[in-house]
Design an enzyme around this catalytic site. Structure first.
Site, PDB file in Angstrom:
ATOM      1  CE  LYS A 155      42.365  24.793  41.011  1.00  0.00           C
ATOM      2  NZ  LYS A 155      41.172  23.836  40.565  1.00  0.00           N
TER       3      LYS A 155
ATOM      4  CD1 TRP B 251      41.375  22.071  35.142  1.00  0.00           C
ATOM      5  CD2 TRP B 251      40.742  20.266  36.201  1.00  0.00           C
ATOM      6  NE1 TRP B 251      42.164  21.767  36.391  1.00  0.00           N
ATOM      7  CE2 TRP B 251      41.931  20.552  36.785  1.00  0.00           C
ATOM      8  CE3 TRP B 251      40.176  18.815  36.805  1.00  0.00           C
ATOM      9  CZ2 TRP B 251      42.417  20.037  38.136  1.00  0.00           C
ATOM     10  CZ3 TRP B 251      40.719  18.344  37.834  1.00  0.00           C
ATOM     11  CH2 TRP B 251      41.953  18.789  38.291  1.00  0.00           C
TER      12      TRP B 251
ATOM     13  CG  ASP C 129      35.039  23.964  36.047  1.00  0.00           C
ATOM     14  OD1 ASP C 129      34.993  24.719  37.088  1.00  0.00           O
ATOM     15  OD2 ASP C 129      35.643  22.939  35.827  1.00  0.00           O
TER      16      ASP C 129
HETATM   17  C1  LIG Z   1      40.798  22.505  39.954  1.00  0.00           C
HETATM   18  C2  LIG Z   1      39.858  22.636  39.074  1.00  0.00           C
HETATM   19  C3  LIG Z   1      38.879  21.503  39.019  1.00  0.00           C
HETATM   20  C4  LIG Z   1      39.101  20.172  39.878  1.00  0.00           C
HETATM   21  O1  LIG Z   1      38.538  20.691  41.282  1.00  0.00           O
HETATM   22  P1  LIG Z   1      38.427  19.816  42.294  1.00  0.00           P
HETATM   23  O2  LIG Z   1      37.443  20.458  43.386  1.00  0.00           O
HETATM   24  O3  LIG Z   1      39.782  19.223  42.696  1.00  0.00           O
HETATM   25  O4  LIG Z   1      37.623  18.749  42.005  1.00  0.00           O
HETATM   26  C5  LIG Z   1      37.893  21.465  38.180  1.00  0.00           C
HETATM   27  N1  LIG Z   1      37.719  22.589  36.959  1.00  0.00           N
HETATM   28  C6  LIG Z   1      38.832  23.581  37.128  1.00  0.00           C
HETATM   29  C7  LIG Z   1      38.709  24.693  35.915  1.00  0.00           C
HETATM   30  C8  LIG Z   1      39.669  23.775  38.265  1.00  0.00           C
HETATM   31  O5  LIG Z   1      40.786  24.523  38.068  1.00  0.00           O
END
Ligand SMILES: *Cc1c(COP(=O)(O)O)cnc(C)c1O
Length: 352
Positions: A193, A102, A169
């Site tokens: 998540k 990511w 993030d």
């Molecule tokens: C799942 C995830 C993403 C991507 O998320 P999307 O909503 O599918 O674009 C980005 N960063 C992390 C840390 C993730 O776990």
């Protein structure tokens, strides 16, 4: 019986939230209309958006501190581009750590807009640790990090100080642990998540940092536009926002982040203790960097794989296959995962 859901994302939500959400899809607020067939400008939905953004700031202890919470679309992946668009000056540069797939995707997008300094990477060991002791250049407009590396099961325990802005993030560990959230200038997270269903992306941003790059920003990518319209510049993902709101209400009822953090630590300790005690298993992330959200582990004896897989499937466990780039197993134990489900997994590991 409901399965023990260890899926990495989309992932487990509280059963209570799912039941409330399913009722609202049929008849919302006794309007004799569905949540997903009314105008997003109606008073009933505006109240949902207001409540959701308010709960975000309250739970993160950022209320009255100059932050806005936005519910956007495009996933965390679109934030990879929106962050540099809004924070990297014309001709400026940004610093990134590369701690997984990511992070790599995030810095790739930033490179479209300017210079990117990758100040540290753990790619040399398939991202199984969090790099430390790096220096962030003083002339970087912002520093970007990923707090929890969902695929590899590593988690930052400390965040560096920087002269520029601090961007994180937090897709896979937001609302899971107490942090001083005011150290961040911008936080983003895909909802699916730890906050709700896929379709909404949360951005929490310090208002004063916006509008300073000298760039012309396309409207849909401009945080200031979304902020000035209270996340209603265009039609928001009403269902995803509503279920996120229910989850945030549920979290508040559990006692907020401080209470859920205690439970998260207990769940992770239960599982890591077994991984460390049992010679048939080994953790795949560096011990000091282990994630309390995604627990990654391998079998030490591959001949046991078929037996173990059969055991957990029969026990009603779902979603613990490891990501293809790491192999083995990954048990994602987000906020809504009860410790009883973790115990079911641990008991099987003992029996193997
Ligand atoms: C799942 C995830 C993403 C991507 O998320 P999307 O909503 O599918 O674009 C980005 N960063 C992390 C840390 C993730 O776990």
């Amino acid at each position: 019986m409901k399965k023990h859901n260890f899926s990495a994302g989309p992932c487990i939500l509280s059963q209570e939230v799912l039941e409330k959400a399913s009722k609202a899809v049929v008849n919302f607020n006794n309007l004799d209309l569905s949540l997903i067939e009314i105008s997003h400008r109606s008073a009933d939905f505006v109240a949902v958006m207001d409540n959701a953004t308010d709960l975000v700031l309250e739970l993160l202890n950022l209320k009255g501190k100059g932050y806005s919470a936005l519910f956007l679309q495009g996933g965390a992946s679109l934030e990879f581009l929106m962050v540099p668009y809004n924070l990297m000056k014309e001709g400026g540069k940004a610093a990134y750590t590369d701690t997984g797939a990511w992070s790599s995707k995030a810095l790739k997008e930033a490179k479209l807009l300017g210079e990117v300094d990758v100040v540290a990477s753990s790619k040399d060991k398939n991202y199984n640790y969090i790099p430390k002791g790096y220096t962030i250049p003083t002339d970087a407009d912002y520093f970007h990090c990923t707090s929890n590396n969902t695929i590899y099961g590593t988690q930052m325990k400390k965040f560096p100080k920087t002269d520029g802005l601090l961007v994180c993030d937090m897709s896979s560990d937001i609302f899971s642990r107490q942090l001083d959230f005011s150290q961040f200038d911008l936080i983003y997270a895909g909802a699916q998540k730890n906050m709700g269903p896929a379709g909404a992306t949360l951005v929490v941003v310090k208002d004063e940092i916006l509008g300073k790059t000298g760039r012309t920003i396309p409207s849909m990518l401009d945080y200031q536009i979304h902020s000035s319209k209270d996340s209603m510049f265009n039609t928001p993902p009403v269902f995803a926002v509503y279920v996120s709101m229910l989850t945030l209400e549920w979290l508040k009822e559990q006692g907020g982040i401080s209470a859920i953090e205690k439970l998260n630590i207990a769940k992770a300790a239960l599982l890591y203790n077994e991984i460390d005690r049992n010679p048939l298993f080994e953790g795949s992330a560096a011990e000091e960097d282990r994630s309390d959200m995604n627990v990654t582990f391998l079998l030490t004896d591959e001949t046991k794989k078929d037996t173990f897989d059969k055991m957990w499937k029969e026990a009603g466990i779902s979603g613990i296959n490891g990501h293809r780039s790491v192999g083995g197993y990954r048990a994602s134990i987000y906020n809504a995962m009860p410790i009883e489900s973790v115990q079911v997994l641990v008991d099987l590991m003992k029996k193997l």
